[in-house]
Design a protein around this motif. Structure first.
Motif, PDB file in Angstrom:
ATOM      1  N   LEU A   1       0.826  -1.211   0.000  1.00 15.81           N
ATOM      2  CA  LEU A   1       0.000   0.000   0.000  1.00 15.81           C
ATOM      3  C   LEU A   1       0.859   1.260   0.000  1.00 15.81           C
ATOM      4  CD1 LEU A   1      -2.771  -1.123   2.498  1.00 15.81           C
ATOM      5  CD2 LEU A   1      -3.003  -0.816   0.025  1.00 15.81           C
ATOM      6  N   ASP A   2       1.966   1.214   0.723  1.00 16.47           N
ATOM      7  CA  ASP A   2       2.865   2.364   0.800  1.00 16.47           C
ATOM      8  C   ASP A   2       3.445   2.683  -0.579  1.00 16.47           C
ATOM      9  OD1 ASP A   2       4.003   4.372   2.502  1.00 16.47           O
ATOM     10  OD2 ASP A   2       5.933   3.372   2.236  1.00 16.47           O
ATOM     11  N   ASN A   3       3.705   1.643  -1.370  1.00 19.87           N
ATOM     12  CA  ASN A   3       4.231   1.848  -2.718  1.00 19.87           C
ATOM     13  C   ASN A   3       3.216   2.559  -3.616  1.00 19.87           C
ATOM     14  OD1 ASN A   3       6.727   0.739  -2.218  1.00 19.87           O
ATOM     15  ND2 ASN A   3       6.153  -1.303  -2.873  1.00 19.87           N
ATOM     16  N   TYR A   4       1.931   2.405  -3.297  1.00 18.24           N
ATOM     17  CA  TYR A   4       0.890   3.084  -4.073  1.00 18.24           C
ATOM     18  C   TYR A   4       0.629   4.495  -3.549  1.00 18.24           C
ATOM     19  CZ  TYR A   4      -0.262  -1.383  -6.259  1.00 18.24           C
ATOM     20  OH  TYR A   4      -0.204  -2.553  -6.966  1.00 18.24           O
ATOM     21  N   GLY A   5       1.328   4.860  -2.490  1.00 14.71           N
ATOM     22  CA  GLY A   5       1.183   6.201  -1.945  1.00 14.71           C
ATOM     23  C   GLY A   5      -0.102   6.404  -1.167  1.00 14.71           C
TER      24      GLY A   5
END
Length: 65
Positions: A60-64
């Motif tokens: 999820l963090d990679n998707y911002g």
């Protein structure tokens, strides 16, 4: 928070083990007695729960989000 949502989505046993260990500081033995499972099962549940939280958070963090 995002982490709380991920933790809430874990299986009941994984969530219980992780909460007792990481948030309440219980020992593996104490958790095993509380949940009436073996210490080995406690360790497996905590390991899997932590892996799931880490993977989902990073994804999820990679998707911002």
């Amino acid at each position: 928070s995002l982490v709380k949502q991920i933790v809430d989505a874990l299986s009941e046993k994984q969530r219980s083990c992780m909460q007792l260990r990481d948030f309440e500081g219980k020992s593996y033995k104490e958790i095993a007695e509380i949940l009436e499972i073996s210490e080995e099962q406690v360790k497996v549940n905590i390991f899997r729960a932590r892996q799931t939280v880490k993977q989902k958070y990073l994804k999820l963090d990679n998707y911002g989000l």
